[in-house]
Design a protein around this motif. Structure first.
Motif, mmCIF file in Angstrom:
data_model
loop_
_atom_site.group_PDB
_atom_site.id
_atom_site.type_symbol
_atom_site.label_atom_id
_atom_site.label_comp_id
_atom_site.label_asym_id
_atom_site.label_seq_id
_atom_site.Cartn_x
_atom_site.Cartn_y
_atom_site.Cartn_z
ATOM 1 N N TYR A 159 0.854 -1.196 0.000
ATOM 2 C CA TYR A 159 0.000 0.000 0.000
ATOM 3 C C TYR A 159 0.890 1.246 0.000
ATOM 4 N N GLU A 237 -4.554 3.303 6.786
ATOM 5 C CA GLU A 237 -4.892 2.271 7.752
ATOM 6 C C GLU A 237 -5.173 0.967 7.013
ATOM 7 N N VAL A 238 -4.750 -0.135 7.599
ATOM 8 C CA VAL A 238 -5.115 -1.459 7.112
ATOM 9 C C VAL A 238 -5.820 -2.177 8.256
ATOM 10 N N ASN A 239 -7.076 -2.518 8.038
ATOM 11 C CA ASN A 239 -7.902 -3.161 9.069
ATOM 12 C C ASN A 239 -7.951 -2.330 10.353
ATOM 13 N N GLU A 241 -5.688 -0.415 11.602
ATOM 14 C CA GLU A 241 -4.367 -0.121 12.181
ATOM 15 C C GLU A 241 -3.673 0.932 11.320
ATOM 16 N N ARG A 290 4.994 -6.236 5.949
ATOM 17 C CA ARG A 290 3.533 -6.353 6.061
ATOM 18 C C ARG A 290 2.929 -6.130 4.686
ATOM 19 N N LEU A 292 -0.189 -6.935 1.771
ATOM 20 C CA LEU A 292 -1.635 -7.062 1.809
ATOM 21 C C LEU A 292 -2.059 -8.515 1.636
ATOM 22 N N ARG A 293 -3.160 -8.848 2.318
ATOM 23 C CA ARG A 293 -3.691 -10.210 2.301
ATOM 24 C C ARG A 293 -5.180 -10.178 1.985
ATOM 25 N N ASP A 296 -8.185 -8.012 3.855
ATOM 26 C CA ASP A 296 -7.782 -6.699 4.367
ATOM 27 C C ASP A 296 -8.694 -5.607 3.812
ATOM 28 N N VAL A 298 -8.210 -1.429 3.160
ATOM 29 C CA VAL A 298 -7.232 -0.341 3.159
ATOM 30 C C VAL A 298 -7.979 0.992 3.086
ATOM 31 N N GLU A 309 -11.433 4.073 0.471
ATOM 32 C CA GLU A 309 -11.424 2.746 1.100
ATOM 33 C C GLU A 309 -11.639 1.660 0.062
ATOM 34 N N VAL A 312 -9.532 -5.934 -0.075
ATOM 35 C CA VAL A 312 -8.474 -6.689 -0.747
ATOM 36 C C VAL A 312 -8.976 -8.114 -0.948
#
Length: 316
Positions: A159, A237-239, A241, A290, A292-293, A296, A298, A309, A312
């Motif tokens: 990201y 932010e991812v999830n 965080e 880290r 992306l999975r 997720d 973003v 937003e 993923v």
């Protein structure tokens, strides 16, 4: 104004998001022309305020759009039912309305690498003397809410939160002091990067422009609402965080300098997009990395612009 591109019940157009309402620009302009007694108001509206943001900017239609939207807002205040019946306005929450990437086919998407000193440091790179440029293709763009698809050939999808500039007036060899006069507005770009492809050689493009990989949007905020592009908080932010957080004042090369510099290389045209680089906190530089999975979400936020937003997913 927040300029949006949208699809509604099978047709696409461009509008302005005003609170909880999308005002359609071509229809608003046609209504304004009808009230002025102009013959073939709809045809002239489509020619002067076409239902595509790139074309609208190319035809210098932003001033006409502003006037038309003001008239439509006046009608909404007096008779909302009539405005909606005429197709001038749609509820933003209508389940049939979907925001698209605000610019679907810009001629040029020019991006900066290493434009924040902290990101250069985490990448193990020296602070550049000149802007580090690469390009993306229009086929890489997706809109707000559309899934970021993890390609089956890449295991290192990253990201990058970025402020993006949308050109409104053509120009070549621009002076830095007047470069911002050529900016129509600002949006958000998530420079999704396939690092295992990017670092295969010295040229980055192969890791930066996979088909349908680059979120753009959710709208373009006109330049009059962003008085200083060098004073904007930016985060990713991812999830939930927060992994990136900075301010555009930390950019090595300012928006004005970047626009002026690029104009020395190519003529800038209305609708061109310039992505201005990402701050520290990207996935590949973390320990452990880290990437992306699937599953997720973003979220990239830029002050005065909004939040972009995207979920993923794995490639089918």
């Amino acid at each position: 104004m927040r300029l949006v591109s949208y699809r509604y019940r099978g047709w696409s157009s461009v509008g302005v998001l005003d609170d909880d309402t999308v005002i359609d620009i071509p229809k608003a302009y046609a209504e304004l022309l009808r009230r002025r007694g102009v013959a073939d108001a709809e045809g002239r509206a489509l020619a002067e305020c076409p239902p595509d943001l790139v074309e609208l900017l190319r035809r210098d239609g932003l001033g006409r759009a502003t006037e038309a939207v003001a008239a439509a807002k006046d009608l909404l205040a007096r008779d909302r039912q009539a405005a909606e019946a005429a197709g001038l306005a749609l509820p933003a929450g209508d389940p049939h309305l979907r925001l698209l990437a605000p610019l679907s086919r810009p001629d040029k998407i020019i991006c900066l690498g290493l434009n924040y000193a902290d990101h250069a440091a985490e990448s193990g790179a020296a602070v550049p003397d000149y802007p580090e440029l690469f390009n993306k293709f229009p086929s890489s763009l997706i809109g707000p809410g559309e899934p970021i698809v993890l390609p089956r050939v890449s295991q290192q999808v990253d990201y990058e939160a970025e402020l993006a500039v949308v050109i409104g007036r053509p120009g070549r060899y621009l002076e830095e002091s007047r470069a911002l006069e050529h900016v129509a507005g600002y949006t958000i770009l998530n420079d999704i990067s396939m690092r295992d492809f990017q670092f295969r050689g010295r040229q980055w493009m192969q890791g930066k422009t996979f088909d349908r990989s680059t979120p753009l949007g959710p709208w373009v905020v006109t330049a009059d609402e962003v008085p200083d592009p060098q004073a904007l908080e930016i985060s990713c932010e991812v999830n939930g965080e927060r992994l990136q957080h900075s301010n555009t004042r930390e950019q090595i090369f300012s928006v004005a300098r970047v626009v002026a510099y690029i104009s020395q290389i190519v003529a800038l045209e209305p609708g061109d997009v310039i992505a201005t680089g990402t701050p520290a906190g990207v996935g590949f530089a973390r320990k452990p990395p880290r990437f992306l999975r699937p599953g997720d979400v973003v979220r990239v936020t830029v002050e005065r612009i909004g939040t972009l937003e995207n979920p993923v997913v794995a490639e089918a």
